[in-house]
Design an enzyme around this catalytic site. Sequence first.
Site, PDB file in Angstrom:
ATOM      1  N   LYS A 197      10.132  20.665  -9.201  1.00 52.13           N
ATOM      2  CA  LYS A 197      11.277  19.967  -8.591  1.00 52.13           C
ATOM      3  C   LYS A 197      12.385  20.968  -8.276  1.00 52.13           C
ATOM      4  CE  LYS A 197      15.053  17.750 -10.135  1.00 52.13           C
ATOM      5  NZ  LYS A 197      15.932  18.037  -8.994  1.00 52.13           N
ATOM      6  N   GLU A 230      31.478  28.952 -18.934  1.00 49.79           N
ATOM      7  CA  GLU A 230      30.787  29.468 -17.756  1.00 49.79           C
ATOM      8  C   GLU A 230      31.420  28.823 -16.512  1.00 49.79           C
ATOM      9  OE1 GLU A 230      26.805  28.046 -16.691  1.00 49.79           O
ATOM     10  OE2 GLU A 230      26.236  30.115 -16.301  1.00 49.79           O
ATOM     11  N   GLU A 288      15.832  28.358 -19.366  1.00 51.52           N
ATOM     12  CA  GLU A 288      16.664  29.452 -18.846  1.00 51.52           C
ATOM     13  C   GLU A 288      18.009  28.828 -18.509  1.00 51.52           C
ATOM     14  OE1 GLU A 288      15.891  32.585 -18.694  1.00 51.52           O
ATOM     15  OE2 GLU A 288      13.757  32.402 -19.147  1.00 51.52           O
ATOM     16  N   GLY A 307      19.660  21.305 -20.254  1.00 48.55           N
ATOM     17  CA  GLY A 307      18.589  21.915 -21.057  1.00 48.55           C
ATOM     18  C   GLY A 307      18.453  21.230 -22.407  1.00 48.55           C
ATOM     19  N   CYS A 362      23.565  33.175 -13.264  1.00 49.08           N
ATOM     20  CA  CYS A 362      23.605  32.802 -14.684  1.00 49.08           C
ATOM     21  C   CYS A 362      24.012  33.975 -15.572  1.00 49.08           C
ATOM     22  CB  CYS A 362      22.248  32.268 -15.102  1.00 49.08           C
ATOM     23  SG  CYS A 362      20.909  33.304 -14.526  1.00 49.08           S
TER      24      CYS A 362
END
Length: 517
Positions: A214, A420, A289, A272, A323
């Site tokens: 996906k 982040e 990840e 995640g 990332c």
Amino acid sequence: MFNTAKRALISNQKSVLSQARFKSSLPLKVPITLPNGVTYEQPTGLFINNEFVYPQQKKTLETISPSTEELITEVYQGSAEDVDIAVEAADDAFKNSGWATGDPMLRTRALAKLADLYEEHSETLAHIESLDNGKCISDARGDVKLAASCLRSAAGWADKISGELLETGDTHLNYTRREPIGVCGQIVAWNFPLLLLTWKLGPAAATGNTMVFKSAEATPLSALYVAQLSKEAGFPPGVINVVTGLGTTVGNRITEHPKISKISFTGSTAVGKHIMRSAAESLKKVTLELGGKSPNIVFNDADIPRTVQNIINGIFYNTGEVCCAGSRLYIQDGIYDDLMEALLKEVEGIKIGDPFDPSTRMGAQNSKAQFDKILKYIDIGKKEGAELVAGGERAGSKGFFVKPTIFAGVTEDMQVVQDEIFGPVVTVSKFSDVAQVIEWANDSNYGLAAGIHSNDVNNVLKVANSLKAGTVWCNTYNDFNASVPFGGYKQSGFGREMGKESLDSYTQTKAVRIALH
Ligand code: NAD
């Protein structure tokens, strides 16, 4: 969602995107004219059993050009039911096509051929990626090049995945086999659509697994294009399936489907965690990840011009939507003033704008939501008392462009230092003591990457060993190679992409012990 008549005929800054109008039904392929003048056929359907098909419900997703804010095309949107159909195809291919159990050279050949096709179609792939994601064309070309070499590397592994013969004395023969896991669910983010797909496809296919992939909602185009190439490369039907759609429907179903044995996810730490919880129900193997807030440390003896380029590449490459971006910059006091002066001068010259201009260094942020989030964080930084020394606002009035932004004088507890941001925003702290900077660098929930800039090899090695990060770049940054594993420590996830390690999470070990008479 077929109301595209409402939209103006697409015209980006170069007025070269052609746009099909879908009055009643979106065709399974639409012509798109790229900014290089090349017209190609963009698949729009779900890719199941080597065919593009309509979903069970005819819903679509719009994909917007981040640099023009205009519609590129629609693609079909899958549902849970479509995932079930794709999983059946992948399961059948795993059990019956010989992909998992036959001559591994079949996998080598298909992967190597796909690498060739990436190279043959490299300009189209790079333009699709740039168009859909907003990244500048030079970054997109780099993605295609790395992706092709990852496929080539995976192709080379396919016939070298073997177990061991284990000696336990003359009474028994023991050996291990490394067997594929089965149907793998793969879900990715939008910042490197082609590369993230390839990082998962390569090792999964090399080890004999089949997959249901996906793409992210905002960037479905390159995955569908690759699906088409995979058929040409000779992947048997059902080995690679692509179901475009929403995380909450398609993603959720992939995560909970009982016939999917492994999930490989690239995306935010929050999603995640959700995926891990949901995969626990059927005890799927999971690799994650996730996000990062990576420290980039400059010591007094670093070479200034080279380090400036590494800092810029660390945070402004791919418009900061990386990332492992070097988003926390730590500069030692003896070099601080000179380095900052050189950095600010260089940042002033960064060309931002039309992603298809070869001299552009920074394209657009991927979406309005991401653009808004970055500007919100810039506002938070100002309110927290960080000193804005570069950027801090949007560039231009159309397209999701944000100027390269630098906050100096930060303290470690500020939100802009801890969270982040996933955009072109870097914070700068001054340090004097090595132990202090290691403590600051490791003071994060994340642990994806880190950078060290120093000419003292002893210092580099000592600091590299002390940093809690899956990758440490020394005198370089965002420097990837297909043979070098990449992945996180701490809440940046687990499992590795690229390199030999990427194969580990796609195999399981069977031990065979035979009693001898
Ligand atoms: P996201 O987590 O919102 O989405 C990622 C993918 O998950 C998308 O395909 C989305 O549709 C899907 N998803 C969303 N909700 C889901 C659900 N409930 N069930 C299943 N799937 C679901 O992340 P994002 O905002 O698209 O991407 C940015 C994040 O990705 C950043 O945190 C970045 O650091 C991270 N990232 C990590 C790496 C790495 O290699 N470590 C690489 C690229 C991006």
